[in-house]
Scaffold this active site. Structure first.
Site, PDB file in Angstrom:
ATOM      1  N   HIS A   1       5.311   1.865   3.094  1.00  0.00           N
ATOM      2  CA  HIS A   1       6.064   3.107   3.335  1.00  0.00           C
ATOM      3  C   HIS A   1       7.376   3.144   2.560  1.00  0.00           C
ATOM      4  CE1 HIS A   1       3.263   4.690   6.269  1.00  0.00           C
ATOM      5  NE2 HIS A   1       3.097   3.421   6.627  1.00  0.00           N
TER       6      HIS A   1
ATOM      7  N   THR B   1      -2.020   4.115  18.475  1.00  0.00           N
ATOM      8  CA  THR B   1      -1.104   3.970  17.344  1.00  0.00           C
ATOM      9  C   THR B   1       0.319   3.712  17.844  1.00  0.00           C
ATOM     10  OG1 THR B   1      -2.533   5.504  16.168  1.00  0.00           O
ATOM     11  CG2 THR B   1      -0.432   5.030  15.142  1.00  0.00           C
TER      12      THR B   1
ATOM     13  N   THR C   1     -16.434  -5.585  -4.232  1.00  0.00           N
ATOM     14  CA  THR C   1     -16.340  -4.132  -4.102  1.00  0.00           C
ATOM     15  C   THR C   1     -15.979  -3.510  -5.453  1.00  0.00           C
ATOM     16  OG1 THR C   1     -15.353  -2.373  -2.768  1.00  0.00           O
ATOM     17  CG2 THR C   1     -13.901  -4.159  -3.381  1.00  0.00           C
TER      18      THR C   1
ATOM     19  N   LYS D   1       0.884   6.570  -1.142  1.00  0.00           N
ATOM     20  CA  LYS D   1       1.911   7.308  -0.394  1.00  0.00           C
ATOM     21  C   LYS D   1       3.014   7.753  -1.362  1.00  0.00           C
ATOM     22  CE  LYS D   1       0.529   4.740   3.697  1.00  0.00           C
ATOM     23  NZ  LYS D   1      -0.331   5.650   4.436  1.00  0.00           N
TER      24      LYS D   1
ATOM     25  N   SER E   1       3.740 -12.968  13.119  1.00  0.00           N
ATOM     26  CA  SER E   1       3.473 -11.555  12.853  1.00  0.00           C
ATOM     27  C   SER E   1       4.392 -10.671  13.692  1.00  0.00           C
ATOM     28  CB  SER E   1       1.998 -11.284  13.197  1.00  0.00           C
ATOM     29  OG  SER E   1       1.696  -9.929  13.088  1.00  0.00           O
TER      30      SER E   1
ATOM     31  N   SER F   1       6.082   2.450  10.105  1.00  0.00           N
ATOM     32  CA  SER F   1       5.616   3.813   9.858  1.00  0.00           C
ATOM     33  C   SER F   1       5.731   4.743  11.043  1.00  0.00           C
ATOM     34  CB  SER F   1       4.164   3.773   9.393  1.00  0.00           C
ATOM     35  OG  SER F   1       3.349   3.281  10.423  1.00  0.00           O
TER      36      SER F   1
HETATM   37  N1  PMP Z   1       0.273  -0.811   5.719  1.00  0.00           N
HETATM   38  C1  PMP Z   1       0.888   0.107   6.492  1.00  0.00           C
HETATM   39  C2  PMP Z   1       2.161  -0.275   7.167  1.00  0.00           C
HETATM   40  C3  PMP Z   1       0.337   1.391   6.662  1.00  0.00           C
HETATM   41  O1  PMP Z   1       0.939   2.286   7.448  1.00  0.00           O
HETATM   42  C4  PMP Z   1      -0.869   1.709   5.986  1.00  0.00           C
HETATM   43  C5  PMP Z   1      -1.553   3.064   6.086  1.00  0.00           C
HETATM   44  N2  PMP Z   1      -0.954   4.056   6.676  1.00  0.00           N
HETATM   45  C6  PMP Z   1      -1.461   0.732   5.201  1.00  0.00           C
HETATM   46  C7  PMP Z   1      -0.882  -0.513   5.093  1.00  0.00           C
HETATM   47  C8  PMP Z   1      -2.730   1.026   4.463  1.00  0.00           C
HETATM   48  O2  PMP Z   1      -2.431   1.686   3.282  1.00  0.00           O
HETATM   49  P1  PMP Z   1      -3.543   2.598   2.552  1.00  0.00           P
HETATM   50  O3  PMP Z   1      -3.406   3.966   3.143  1.00  0.00           O
HETATM   51  O4  PMP Z   1      -3.215   2.501   1.116  1.00  0.00           O
HETATM   52  O5  PMP Z   1      -4.853   1.985   2.896  1.00  0.00           O
END
Ligand code: PMP
Length: 417
Positions: A229, A375, A289, A260, A148, A201
Site C-alpha cells: 500500500h 477483514t 505458473t 495499486k 508476524s 490497509s
Molecule cells: N499485501 C497486502 C497488505 C494487501 O493488502 C494485498 C491486497 N490487497 C496484497 C498483499 C496482495 O496484493 P495483490 O493485490 O497484488 O495480490
C-alpha cells in the site's frame, strides 16, 4: 449435455448443504459479498459506469486501489498497447519455459534499483509474492521462528502457515515492546524473521520500520516488509515508506505490488541478489505458473519509471487526502485518524455497513466498499475511502453531503493519529 447434480452423491449433497448454510449465514449477517459491475472509463478516472440492475449509471469511485490513477496514465496505456502489438497477448509459458521476455528482465532490474537492492523477482500478484517468498525463505533453514504483526495481510499469513516446521509468533500490532518481549523469549540461536507491513490497509496506520529494524539487529532477526500500500505513493522515487524513512537498506526483503500505486498487476520481492536468486529457484508460486503477460510487464515498467522521476501525482495525492480528511472532520464524520492516504470511516455493524454502501451507490452515485468481518474485527465495520489525485473539491463536497445523509451516529472514541 447437462452436468450431473452435486446432490447425486452423499459427499456432494453434504458439501452443497454446507455451502448453502454458509452463504445463508453470510446473507443474514450482511457479510455476503456482492460485486458491483463497474466499468472503468480510462479517460475519466475516478468516474466509472455502474451496470446497475435498473440500467447504466455514472458513479464516482472512492475505493479504488489504483491510488494514483496510473492505470489510466496515457504513457502506461501506450506501453501496454506497444507490448501487445509487438509480443502478443500472453507470455505463453512459465518464466522457465519460454515465458521470460526482456520486459520482465527490465522490470525486475527497475524494481531492484527502486529499492536499492541487488535483485528483484516478479510474481503473478502481490498475494502470490508474499505466499511464495515467505514459504521459500522460512523453509530454507531448519527451526525458523517468524514474528508476524497481528494485522498482517492474509497472503503473508498463508506463506507463513504453508512453511513446514516453522514456529509462528504473533506480536501485537505495531507494538515494539511486545515484539521485543517475544524476540527475547525465543531461543537466541534460532533463525528469526520479522514479517510486517508499512501502511496497513484497513486502518491506514504506518509501522515504525526503523525501530523494528533496530530490534531485528539486536536479536539477530531478518526483516520482511510488505510495502503493497506504499510503493509508488511514498518516498522521493516511489520506493515506499522504507524510502521515505531512509531505512530501505536495513530491510532484508521488500515485497510490493504493481497493482495499486502502479495501477497494473503483479507482485514482487526485492532483496540481496543471492537470496532473490534462491527464491527464484525454489518458490512454487513462481516456478509452476505462467509469467505475467508482456502487456502487463510493459505497462508496469512504464508506470514504475514514470513514478520514479515524477513527484506530481504523489504530491497531489497527499494534498487531496488532507482535503478529504479536513472535510470529514469539519462535518464531524467518524474517521479513524490515520497518517496515510487510507481514510477509514466507521459504521460499526455489517448489515448497516452494507446498507450505507448500497444507499451511497443507488441514491448518490458514489461507490465505497463496505469492509466487514473477517477483514476487520466485528463492531469495527467501515467504509474505506481513498482520495486519488483526481478527486476534485466538488466530488469531496458531494461525498460529505451523501455521508451526512446515510451514516448513522458513531458513539465510540476513535484512536488518536
Ligand atoms: N499485501 C497486502 C497488505 C494487501 O493488502 C494485498 C491486497 N490487497 C496484497 C498483499 C496482495 O496484493 P495483490 O493485490 O497484488 O495480490
Amino acid at each position: 449435455m447437462k452436468s450431473r447434480s452435486l446432490a447425486s452423491t452423499t459427499t456432494g449433497a453434504t458439501l452443497l448443504a454446507h455451502c448453502r448454510d454458509t452463504l445463508g449465514a453470510m446473507r443474514r449477517e450482511g457479510r455476503y459479498r456482492e460485486f458491483a459491475h463497474l466499468e472503468k472509463l480510462a479517460g475519466r478516472f475516478p468516474v466509472y459506469r455502474w451496470h446497475a440492475p435498473a440500467g447504466l449509471q455514472e458513479v464516482t469511485v472512492w475505493s479504488s486501489n489504483d491510488y494514483l490513477g496510473m492505470g489510466a496514465h496515457p504513457a502506461v496505456l501506450a506501453a501496454a498497447t506497444r507490448a501487445i502489438d509487438q509480443h502478443g497477448a500472453g507470455a505463453g509459458g512459465t518464466r522457465n519455459i519460454s515465458g521470460t521476455s526482456p520486459l520482465h528482465a527490465a522490470l525486475e532490474a527497475e524494481l531492484a534499483s527502486l529499492h536499492g537492492k541487488g535483485g528483484a523477482l516478479l510474481f503473478g500478484s502481490g498475494y502470490i509474492a508474499n505466499q511464495a517468498a515467505l514459504t521459500a525463505v522460512l523453509e530454507a533453514l531448519p527451526g525458523f521462528w517468524v514474528f508476524s504483526d497481528a494485522k498482517n495481510h492474509a497472503s503473508m499469513i498463508a506463506g507463513m502457515r504453508h512453511a513446514k516446521d516453522v514456529k509462528r509468533v504473533i506480536w501485537k500490532h505495531n507494538d515494539l515492546a511486545d515484539l521485543e518481549a517475544r524476540l527475547a523469549a525465543a531461543p537466541p540461536e534460532a533463525p528469526k524473521l520479522i514479517a510486517f507491513e508499512s501502511v496497513y490497509s484497513m486502518d491506514g496506520d504506518i509501522a515504525p520500520i526503523g525501530a523494528i529494524c533496530d530490534l531485528a539487529e539486536r536479536y539477530g532477526a531478518l526483516t520482511y516488509l510488505d510495502e503493497v500500500h506504499a510503493v509508488g505513493l511514498y518516498g522521493a522515487t516511489g520506493g515506499g515508506i522504507s524510502e521515505r524513512d531512509g531505512v530501505a537498506h536495513r530491510v532484508d526483503l521488500i515485497e510490493g505490488t504493481l497493482a495499486k500505486g502502479f495501477g497494473v498487476l503483479g507482485g514482487y520481492v526485492a532483496g540481496e541478489a543471492d537470496l532473490v536468486d534462491f527464491i527464484r529457484s525454489v518458490a512454487g508460486g513462481l516456478i509452476f505458473t505462467t509469467a505475467l503477460p508482456p502487456a502487463v510487464a510493459g505497462a508496469a515498467l512504464e508506470s514504475v519509471r514514470q513514478l520514479k522521476r515524477d513527484n506530481a501525482r504523489r504530491e497531489t495525492l497527499a494534498e487531496r487526502g488532507a482535503a478529504l480528511k479536513a472535510a470529514l472532520d469539519a462535518a464531524g464524520l467518524p474517521r479513524i485518524p490515520a497518517p496515510s492516504h487510507i481514510v477509514p470511516v466507521m459504521v460499526g455493524e455489517a448489515e448497516l455497513c452494507r446498507q450505507v454502501a448500497r444507499r451511497l451507490l443507488e441514491e448518490h452515485g458514489l461507490y465505497a466498499t463496505p469492509i466487514n468481518y473477517p477483514t476487520v474485527p466485528r463492531g469495527t465495520e467501515r467504509l474505506r475511502l481513498c482520495a486519488t489525485p483526481f478527486h476534485t473539491d466538488a466530488m469531496i463536497a458531494k461525498l460529505i453531503t451523501a455521508l451526512q445523509a446515510v451514516l448513522p451516529r458513531w458513539e465510540m472514541p476513535l484512536a488518536a493519529e
